[in-house]
Design a protein around this motif. Structure first.
Motif, PDB file in Angstrom:
ATOM      1  N   GLU A 153       0.839  -1.198   0.000  1.00  0.00           N
ATOM      2  CA  GLU A 153       0.000   0.000   0.000  1.00  0.00           C
ATOM      3  C   GLU A 153       0.881   1.257   0.000  1.00  0.00           C
ATOM      4  O   GLU A 153       0.620   2.203  -0.734  1.00  0.00           O
ATOM      5  CB  GLU A 153      -0.920   0.001   1.227  1.00  0.00           C
ATOM      6  CG  GLU A 153      -1.774   1.245   1.358  1.00  0.00           C
ATOM      7  CD  GLU A 153      -2.759   1.451   0.226  1.00  0.00           C
ATOM      8  OE1 GLU A 153      -3.061   2.618  -0.093  1.00  0.00           O
ATOM      9  OE2 GLU A 153      -3.223   0.450  -0.353  1.00  0.00           O
ATOM     10  N   ARG A 154       1.946   1.240   0.808  1.00  0.00           N
ATOM     11  CA  ARG A 154       2.865   2.368   0.863  1.00  0.00           C
ATOM     12  C   ARG A 154       3.553   2.571  -0.491  1.00  0.00           C
ATOM     13  O   ARG A 154       3.641   3.693  -0.990  1.00  0.00           O
ATOM     14  CB  ARG A 154       3.906   2.125   1.960  1.00  0.00           C
ATOM     15  CG  ARG A 154       4.867   3.273   2.176  1.00  0.00           C
ATOM     16  CD  ARG A 154       5.883   2.977   3.271  1.00  0.00           C
ATOM     17  NE  ARG A 154       6.473   1.649   3.190  1.00  0.00           N
ATOM     18  CZ  ARG A 154       7.451   1.304   2.329  1.00  0.00           C
ATOM     19  NH1 ARG A 154       7.928   2.173   1.492  1.00  0.00           N
ATOM     20  NH2 ARG A 154       7.928   0.077   2.334  1.00  0.00           N
ATOM     21  N   LYS A 155       4.014   1.479  -1.105  1.00  0.00           N
ATOM     22  CA  LYS A 155       4.660   1.576  -2.423  1.00  0.00           C
ATOM     23  C   LYS A 155       3.679   2.098  -3.466  1.00  0.00           C
ATOM     24  O   LYS A 155       4.046   2.885  -4.342  1.00  0.00           O
ATOM     25  CB  LYS A 155       5.195   0.214  -2.859  1.00  0.00           C
ATOM     26  CG  LYS A 155       6.409  -0.232  -2.100  1.00  0.00           C
ATOM     27  CD  LYS A 155       6.869  -1.596  -2.571  1.00  0.00           C
ATOM     28  CE  LYS A 155       8.045  -2.106  -1.758  1.00  0.00           C
ATOM     29  NZ  LYS A 155       8.463  -3.438  -2.175  1.00  0.00           N
ATOM     30  N   LEU A 156       2.428   1.660  -3.362  1.00  0.00           N
ATOM     31  CA  LEU A 156       1.401   2.104  -4.296  1.00  0.00           C
ATOM     32  C   LEU A 156       1.167   3.611  -4.165  1.00  0.00           C
ATOM     33  O   LEU A 156       1.127   4.330  -5.167  1.00  0.00           O
ATOM     34  CB  LEU A 156       0.101   1.336  -4.036  1.00  0.00           C
ATOM     35  CG  LEU A 156      -1.078   1.612  -4.950  1.00  0.00           C
ATOM     36  CD1 LEU A 156      -0.739   1.287  -6.393  1.00  0.00           C
ATOM     37  CD2 LEU A 156      -2.284   0.811  -4.501  1.00  0.00           C
ATOM     38  N   ARG A 157       1.046   4.094  -2.933  1.00  0.00           N
ATOM     39  CA  ARG A 157       0.861   5.538  -2.710  1.00  0.00           C
ATOM     40  C   ARG A 157       2.052   6.330  -3.228  1.00  0.00           C
ATOM     41  O   ARG A 157       1.886   7.389  -3.836  1.00  0.00           O
ATOM     42  CB  ARG A 157       0.635   5.831  -1.228  1.00  0.00           C
ATOM     43  CG  ARG A 157      -0.765   5.490  -0.753  1.00  0.00           C
ATOM     44  CD  ARG A 157      -1.067   6.113   0.609  1.00  0.00           C
ATOM     45  NE  ARG A 157      -0.064   5.807   1.607  1.00  0.00           N
ATOM     46  CZ  ARG A 157      -0.134   4.783   2.460  1.00  0.00           C
ATOM     47  NH1 ARG A 157      -1.154   3.971   2.429  1.00  0.00           N
ATOM     48  NH2 ARG A 157       0.835   4.583   3.342  1.00  0.00           N
ATOM     49  N   GLU A 158       3.271   5.810  -2.989  1.00  0.00           N
ATOM     50  CA  GLU A 158       4.478   6.498  -3.465  1.00  0.00           C
ATOM     51  C   GLU A 158       4.483   6.579  -4.989  1.00  0.00           C
ATOM     52  O   GLU A 158       4.811   7.616  -5.561  1.00  0.00           O
ATOM     53  CB  GLU A 158       5.736   5.771  -2.984  1.00  0.00           C
ATOM     54  CG  GLU A 158       6.002   5.919  -1.501  1.00  0.00           C
ATOM     55  CD  GLU A 158       7.131   5.025  -1.009  1.00  0.00           C
ATOM     56  OE1 GLU A 158       7.711   4.261  -1.816  1.00  0.00           O
ATOM     57  OE2 GLU A 158       7.422   5.076   0.199  1.00  0.00           O
ATOM     58  N   GLU A 159       4.127   5.482  -5.644  1.00  0.00           N
ATOM     59  CA  GLU A 159       4.119   5.462  -7.112  1.00  0.00           C
ATOM     60  C   GLU A 159       3.071   6.431  -7.653  1.00  0.00           C
ATOM     61  O   GLU A 159       3.315   7.162  -8.600  1.00  0.00           O
ATOM     62  CB  GLU A 159       3.856   4.039  -7.615  1.00  0.00           C
ATOM     63  CG  GLU A 159       3.969   3.877  -9.106  1.00  0.00           C
ATOM     64  CD  GLU A 159       5.368   4.144  -9.652  1.00  0.00           C
ATOM     65  OE1 GLU A 159       5.464   4.715 -10.760  1.00  0.00           O
ATOM     66  OE2 GLU A 159       6.359   3.790  -8.989  1.00  0.00           O
ATOM     67  N   GLN A 160       1.899   6.454  -7.038  1.00  0.00           N
ATOM     68  CA  GLN A 160       0.829   7.331  -7.503  1.00  0.00           C
ATOM     69  C   GLN A 160       1.162   8.804  -7.268  1.00  0.00           C
ATOM     70  O   GLN A 160       0.660   9.668  -7.969  1.00  0.00           O
ATOM     71  CB  GLN A 160      -0.488   6.973  -6.808  1.00  0.00           C
ATOM     72  CG  GLN A 160      -1.047   5.645  -7.280  1.00  0.00           C
ATOM     73  CD  GLN A 160      -2.246   5.187  -6.475  1.00  0.00           C
ATOM     74  OE1 GLN A 160      -2.361   5.467  -5.289  1.00  0.00           O
ATOM     75  NE2 GLN A 160      -3.134   4.459  -7.120  1.00  0.00           N
ATOM     76  N   ALA A 161       2.038   9.083  -6.304  1.00  0.00           N
ATOM     77  CA  ALA A 161       2.401  10.464  -5.984  1.00  0.00           C
ATOM     78  C   ALA A 161       3.493  10.998  -6.909  1.00  0.00           C
ATOM     79  O   ALA A 161       3.738  12.200  -6.936  1.00  0.00           O
ATOM     80  CB  ALA A 161       2.854  10.558  -4.530  1.00  0.00           C
TER      81      ALA A 161
ATOM     82  N   ILE B 260       1.696   0.224 -10.990  1.00  0.00           N
ATOM     83  CA  ILE B 260       0.513   0.421 -10.145  1.00  0.00           C
ATOM     84  C   ILE B 260      -0.404  -0.793 -10.232  1.00  0.00           C
ATOM     85  O   ILE B 260      -0.862  -1.318  -9.213  1.00  0.00           O
ATOM     86  CB  ILE B 260      -0.231   1.724 -10.526  1.00  0.00           C
ATOM     87  CG1 ILE B 260       0.611   2.940 -10.082  1.00  0.00           C
ATOM     88  CG2 ILE B 260      -1.626   1.770  -9.897  1.00  0.00           C
ATOM     89  CD1 ILE B 260       0.093   4.271 -10.581  1.00  0.00           C
ATOM     90  N   GLN B 261      -0.656  -1.279 -11.432  1.00  0.00           N
ATOM     91  CA  GLN B 261      -1.518  -2.451 -11.610  1.00  0.00           C
ATOM     92  C   GLN B 261      -0.906  -3.682 -10.945  1.00  0.00           C
ATOM     93  O   GLN B 261      -1.607  -4.473 -10.320  1.00  0.00           O
ATOM     94  CB  GLN B 261      -1.778  -2.708 -13.094  1.00  0.00           C
ATOM     95  CG  GLN B 261      -2.693  -1.685 -13.727  1.00  0.00           C
ATOM     96  CD  GLN B 261      -4.015  -1.533 -12.990  1.00  0.00           C
ATOM     97  OE1 GLN B 261      -4.675  -2.507 -12.647  1.00  0.00           O
ATOM     98  NE2 GLN B 261      -4.395  -0.301 -12.713  1.00  0.00           N
ATOM     99  N   SER B 262       0.405  -3.838 -11.076  1.00  0.00           N
ATOM    100  CA  SER B 262       1.094  -4.970 -10.461  1.00  0.00           C
ATOM    101  C   SER B 262       0.972  -4.922  -8.939  1.00  0.00           C
ATOM    102  O   SER B 262       0.691  -5.943  -8.298  1.00  0.00           O
ATOM    103  CB  SER B 262       2.562  -4.953 -10.885  1.00  0.00           C
ATOM    104  OG  SER B 262       3.273  -5.960 -10.232  1.00  0.00           O
ATOM    105  N   LEU B 263       1.166  -3.745  -8.365  1.00  0.00           N
ATOM    106  CA  LEU B 263       1.039  -3.591  -6.918  1.00  0.00           C
ATOM    107  C   LEU B 263      -0.388  -3.873  -6.462  1.00  0.00           C
ATOM    108  O   LEU B 263      -0.607  -4.528  -5.439  1.00  0.00           O
ATOM    109  CB  LEU B 263       1.461  -2.184  -6.491  1.00  0.00           C
ATOM    110  CG  LEU B 263       2.957  -1.873  -6.591  1.00  0.00           C
ATOM    111  CD1 LEU B 263       3.208  -0.376  -6.455  1.00  0.00           C
ATOM    112  CD2 LEU B 263       3.742  -2.645  -5.544  1.00  0.00           C
TER     113      LEU B 263
END
Length: 51
Positions: free
Chosen positions: A17-25, A34-37
């Protein structure tokens, strides 16, 4: 033992979830990453639900 497994899964889910938020930011997020995460998070959530 099972509760430690679930705790480990929840920790892994939180990390994703943290990696996903970082990528989206990021200014130019990688949609494939994002899809992989998101898929990885869903698999973990399903495994937690099975226990």
């Amino acid at each position: 033992m099972e509760s430690t497994h679930i705790t480990a899964l929840q920790t892994k889910h939180d990390g994703l979830e943290r990696k996903l938020r970082e990528e989206q930011a990021r200014p130019a997020p990688d949609s494939a990453r994002i899809q992989s995460l998101k898929r990885a998070k869903l698999k973990i959530k399903e495994e937690i639900a099975l226990h």
